[in-house]
Write an enzyme that holds these catalytic residues in place. Structure first.
Site, PDB file in Angstrom:
ATOM      1  N   HIS A 165       0.828  -1.191  -0.020  1.00 25.58           N
ATOM      2  CA  HIS A 165      -0.031   0.025   0.078  1.00 25.58           C
ATOM      3  C   HIS A 165       0.717   1.349  -0.059  1.00 25.58           C
ATOM      4  O   HIS A 165       1.909   1.379   0.563  1.00 25.58           O
ATOM      5  CB  HIS A 165      -0.793  -0.018   1.088  1.00 25.58           C
ATOM      6  CG  HIS A 165      -1.986   1.047   1.173  1.00 25.58           C
ATOM      7  ND1 HIS A 165      -1.999   2.357   1.398  1.00 25.58           N
ATOM      8  CD2 HIS A 165      -3.304   0.618   0.670  1.00 25.58           C
ATOM      9  CE1 HIS A 165      -3.177   2.870   0.986  1.00 25.58           C
ATOM     10  NE2 HIS A 165      -4.129   1.858   0.745  1.00 25.58           N
TER      11      HIS A 165
ATOM     12  N   ASP B  12      -7.762  -5.440   0.081  1.00 26.68           N
ATOM     13  CA  ASP B  12      -8.502  -6.031  -1.103  1.00 26.68           C
ATOM     14  C   ASP B  12      -8.060  -7.701  -0.876  1.00 26.68           C
ATOM     15  O   ASP B  12      -8.615  -8.567  -1.561  1.00 26.68           O
ATOM     16  CB  ASP B  12      -7.698  -5.803  -2.413  1.00 26.68           C
ATOM     17  CG  ASP B  12      -8.304  -4.362  -2.824  1.00 26.68           C
ATOM     18  OD1 ASP B  12      -7.666  -3.446  -3.019  1.00 26.68           O
ATOM     19  OD2 ASP B  12      -9.598  -4.269  -2.889  1.00 26.68           O
TER      20      ASP B  12
HETATM   21  C1  SDX Z   1      -6.299  -0.113  -3.007  1.00 24.19           C
HETATM   22  O1  SDX Z   1      -4.468   4.685  -1.977  1.00 24.19           O
HETATM   23  C2  SDX Z   1      -5.458   3.958  -1.155  1.00 24.19           C
HETATM   24  O2  SDX Z   1      -5.819   4.220  -0.292  1.00 24.19           O
HETATM   25  C3  SDX Z   1      -5.772   2.603  -2.273  1.00 24.19           C
HETATM   26  C4  SDX Z   1      -6.982   1.896  -1.297  1.00 24.19           C
HETATM   27  C5  SDX Z   1      -8.198   2.703  -1.121  1.00 24.19           C
HETATM   28  O3  SDX Z   1      -9.001   2.317  -0.351  1.00 24.19           O
HETATM   29  O4  SDX Z   1      -8.632   3.617  -1.873  1.00 24.19           O
HETATM   30  O5  SDX Z   1      -6.528   1.404  -0.435  1.00 24.19           O
HETATM   31  C6  SDX Z   1      -7.499   0.712  -2.363  1.00 24.19           C
HETATM   32  O6  SDX Z   1      -6.002   0.317  -4.122  1.00 24.19           O
HETATM   33  C7  SDX Z   1      -5.559  -1.017  -2.183  1.00 24.19           C
HETATM   34  C8  SDX Z   1      -4.107  -1.449  -3.039  1.00 24.19           C
HETATM   35  C9  SDX Z   1      -4.672  -2.462  -4.063  1.00 24.19           C
HETATM   36  N1  SDX Z   1      -3.615  -2.849  -4.919  1.00 24.19           N
HETATM   37  C10 SDX Z   1      -2.926  -4.204  -4.742  1.00 24.19           C
HETATM   38  O7  SDX Z   1      -3.148  -5.129  -3.866  1.00 24.19           O
HETATM   39  C11 SDX Z   1      -1.886  -4.468  -6.018  1.00 24.19           C
HETATM   40  C12 SDX Z   1      -0.745  -4.973  -5.516  1.00 24.19           C
HETATM   41  N2  SDX Z   1       0.126  -4.006  -4.737  1.00 24.19           N
HETATM   42  C13 SDX Z   1       1.135  -3.215  -5.589  1.00 24.19           C
HETATM   43  O8  SDX Z   1       0.752  -3.036  -6.799  1.00 24.19           O
HETATM   44  C14 SDX Z   1       1.394  -1.771  -4.652  1.00 24.19           C
HETATM   45  O9  SDX Z   1       1.680  -2.275  -3.482  1.00 24.19           O
HETATM   46  C15 SDX Z   1       0.484  -0.562  -4.766  1.00 24.19           C
HETATM   47  C16 SDX Z   1       0.179  -0.291  -6.132  1.00 24.19           C
HETATM   48  C17 SDX Z   1      -0.668  -0.869  -3.597  1.00 24.19           C
HETATM   49  C18 SDX Z   1       1.267   0.511  -3.911  1.00 24.19           C
HETATM   50  O10 SDX Z   1       2.275   0.914  -4.914  1.00 24.19           O
HETATM   51  P1  SDX Z   1       3.543   1.721  -4.618  1.00 24.19           P
HETATM   52  O11 SDX Z   1       3.353   2.671  -3.291  1.00 24.19           O
HETATM   53  O12 SDX Z   1       3.899   2.716  -5.667  1.00 24.19           O
HETATM   54  O13 SDX Z   1       4.855   1.086  -4.272  1.00 24.19           O
HETATM   55  P2  SDX Z   1       5.957   0.596  -5.037  1.00 24.19           P
HETATM   56  O14 SDX Z   1       5.591  -0.174  -6.351  1.00 24.19           O
HETATM   57  O15 SDX Z   1       6.781   1.651  -5.054  1.00 24.19           O
HETATM   58  O16 SDX Z   1       6.813  -0.710  -4.159  1.00 24.19           O
HETATM   59  C19 SDX Z   1       7.857  -0.275  -3.211  1.00 24.19           C
HETATM   60  C20 SDX Z   1       8.228  -1.850  -3.320  1.00 24.19           C
HETATM   61  C21 SDX Z   1       9.018  -2.216  -4.842  1.00 24.19           C
HETATM   62  O17 SDX Z   1      10.196  -2.976  -4.731  1.00 24.19           O
HETATM   63  P3  SDX Z   1      11.437  -2.102  -5.109  1.00 24.19           P
HETATM   64  O18 SDX Z   1      11.480  -1.356  -6.334  1.00 24.19           O
HETATM   65  O19 SDX Z   1      11.719  -1.266  -3.742  1.00 24.19           O
HETATM   66  O20 SDX Z   1      12.333  -3.193  -5.019  1.00 24.19           O
HETATM   67  O21 SDX Z   1       7.806  -2.917  -2.869  1.00 24.19           O
HETATM   68  C22 SDX Z   1       7.316  -3.767  -4.050  1.00 24.19           C
HETATM   69  C23 SDX Z   1       7.816  -2.897  -5.318  1.00 24.19           C
HETATM   70  O22 SDX Z   1       8.130  -3.903  -6.219  1.00 24.19           O
HETATM   71  N3  SDX Z   1       6.034  -3.974  -3.940  1.00 24.19           N
HETATM   72  C24 SDX Z   1       5.645  -5.426  -4.396  1.00 24.19           C
HETATM   73  C25 SDX Z   1       4.371  -5.240  -3.835  1.00 24.19           C
HETATM   74  N4  SDX Z   1       3.856  -3.894  -3.748  1.00 24.19           N
HETATM   75  C26 SDX Z   1       4.705  -3.256  -3.782  1.00 24.19           C
HETATM   76  N5  SDX Z   1       6.218  -6.672  -4.659  1.00 24.19           N
HETATM   77  C27 SDX Z   1       5.492  -7.704  -4.788  1.00 24.19           C
HETATM   78  N6  SDX Z   1       4.179  -7.637  -4.728  1.00 24.19           N
HETATM   79  C28 SDX Z   1       3.333  -6.574  -4.262  1.00 24.19           C
HETATM   80  N7  SDX Z   1       2.194  -6.447  -4.162  1.00 24.19           N
END
Ligand code: SDX
Length: 438
Positions: free
Chosen positions: A315, A373
């Protein structure tokens, strides 16, 4: 950058441009809670620079009284009330009233509000024909985008956003009509007749009636399912300046009508990185299949060259457990037990997947926890909701958050059209060579 000591609205930060020696001072503004903000509105005028923050990781887009999130502590407040207490003591319409008006309703206020919402649940009869333009196998979120936007073609008497009464009616209409739009989208996909809302039913009950009722037989609404639906709607109601809410605010900042803005919010929510994640989680669990495959998928999730993400994990704000995920997991167990579903392999798989991930350094070091989710899809499936309708339910619930944030923005005296700038990295000016000479 230096900061005066202490917090408060009369503190500031000074930025020194080391390339020119110029200095500029910008006010620090403290809110009720959370990090103070640097008011940089004069940055370009003073120093000739823009800020650069793709994804708005450290950028506040607005001032809001509606929702507060402390991502480190895993705290979520709506108008100051913790989500855990709202789920325990309120129903969804009480939370709608709170988000819209800033206070919880007393019994008389609630009765009046419930009556207003109930009497807006019907859709204009012509809207039925909108559905007939879609293929039966259209994704229901595509239908939601189209029909929600189409409301502005039917309800002209509540599109003048400068009129407080019209803003209120449009807000009530959106909250009231989304379950009907969603129920009809599901019925259309089944080829079944549309079910009309029943005024004697509560909000969650009416939604279940329009999803699962049919004209050929009586539909008994299971109180366990209705209570779970009501709780799930509360958990998804609002969440500060997430992608879809920011989309609604940006659309509304141009003066677009509220129905069109909500349609834009639905489109943004549909993405798998946002509200579409609940559908993606269930598809992921089905793909993983059983516990013996978990390690392979955890490896894929950690591989920077593999686009696979552990859906329902991570998140932008929460770097601790999403408080909604904890309640969702507890609700999952309650609903499955109360429905007598003792053997749900997907839940067992999800619990094992969570356990393994939370012990893995990759997830721990990045503070990746289950979000709202991760468990919701398992409950939806237990309630008989098809996977393609999961994000539709999220949109039904989030409509009150979107419209409350839209209303707050329109009523903000400092409101301006949203118009971000950029870092231009394209071509320097050059001359066109006529095609005959190219
Ligand atoms: C919702 O914003 C809100 O409030 C949203 C929400 C609401 O109520 O409105 O809470 C609802 O959208 C919840 C989120 C649902 N999405 C998912 O579950 C999809 C999976 N999650 C990821 O796509 C991700 O965690 C996000 C999109 C939710 C957040 O992305 P960020 O904040 O841009 O984080 P990032 O991509 O910069 O990740 C930081 C690191 C990265 O690794 P490095 O580059 O540091 O090596 O964490 C890793 C990412 O690759 N990472 C993950 C991951 N989420 C982040 N690696 C594997 N699996 C994951 N799910």
């Amino acid at each position: 950058m230096s900061q005066d000591q202490g917090q408060g609205t009369n503190k500031n930060v000074t930025i020194t441009d080391n390339s020119t020696g110029k200095q500029a001072t910008f006010p620090l503004i403290a809110g009720t809670d959370g990090p103070p903000v640097i008011d940089i509105r004069k940055l370009h005028a003073e120093l000739g620079y823009f800020t650069y923050d793709p994804g708005f990781i450290a950028t506040g887009s607005c001032e809001s009284d509606i929702t507060f999130i402390d991502g480190d502590q895993g705290i979520l407040l709506h108008r100051g009330y913790p989500i855990e207490q709202l789920v325990e003591h309120c129903n969804f319409l009480e939370v709608c009233y709170l988000l819209l008006n800033g206070q919880l309703p007393n019994p008389e206020e609630f009765q009046e509000f419930e009556s207003v919402i109930t009497n807006h649940t019907l859709l204009h009869e012509q809207l039925q024909y909108f559905y007939r333009g879609f293929r039966r196998d259209a994704h229901p979120m595509a239908i939601m985008c189209g029909v929600a936007g189409a409301l502005s073609a039917f309800y002209h008497d509540s599109t003048d956003i400068s009129d407080p009464q019209q803003r209120l009616i449009a807000s009530h209409r959106m909250i009231a009509k989304m379950p009907t739009i969603a129920g009809w989208a599901y019925k259309y996909s089944l080829g079944q007749p549309f079910m009309y809302p029943k005024n004697e039913l509560g909000y969650a009950e009416n939604f279940l009636w329009m999803l699962f009722g049919n004209p050929c037989e009586n539909y008994e609404i299971n109180p366990i399912v209705a209570k779970a639906m009501d709780r799930i709607l509360i958990l998804h109601a609002d969440h500060e300046q997430n992608a879809s809410t920011s989309t609604v605010r940006l659309s509304g900042s141009s003066g677009a009508n509220p129905f069109a803005c909500i349609s834009a919010g639905i489109a943004s929510l549909w993405g798998p990185a946002h509200g579409g994640a609940n559908e993606a989680v269930l598809n992921m669990l089905r793909e993983i299949g059983n516990k013996s495959n978990i390690d392979e998928y955890i490896k894929k999730a950690k591989d920077p060259n593999d686009p696979f993400r552990l859906m329902g994990f991570g998140h932008r704000v929460y770097k601790n457990f999403d408080p909604r995920a904890k309640i969702m997991q507890q609700t999952c167990h309650e609903v499955l037990n109360e429905l007598g579903i003792t053997d749900e392999p997907l839940l067992e798989l999800a619990i094992e997947l969570e356990r393994i991930a939370l012990e893995d350094e990759y997830f721990v070091s990045r503070k990746l926890y289950p979000n709202v989710d991760f468990y919701s899809g398992i409950i939806f499936q237990a309630l008989g909701i098809p996977t393609t309708m999961f994000t539709v339910l999220f949109a039904v619930a989030r409509t009150v958050g979107w419209i409350s944030q839209w209303k707050e923005m329109i009523e903000d005296p400092n409101q301006k059209i949203g118009r971000p700038r950029q870092l231009y990295t394209g071509q320097a000016p050059r001359f066109v060579t006529p095609i005959s000479e190219r």
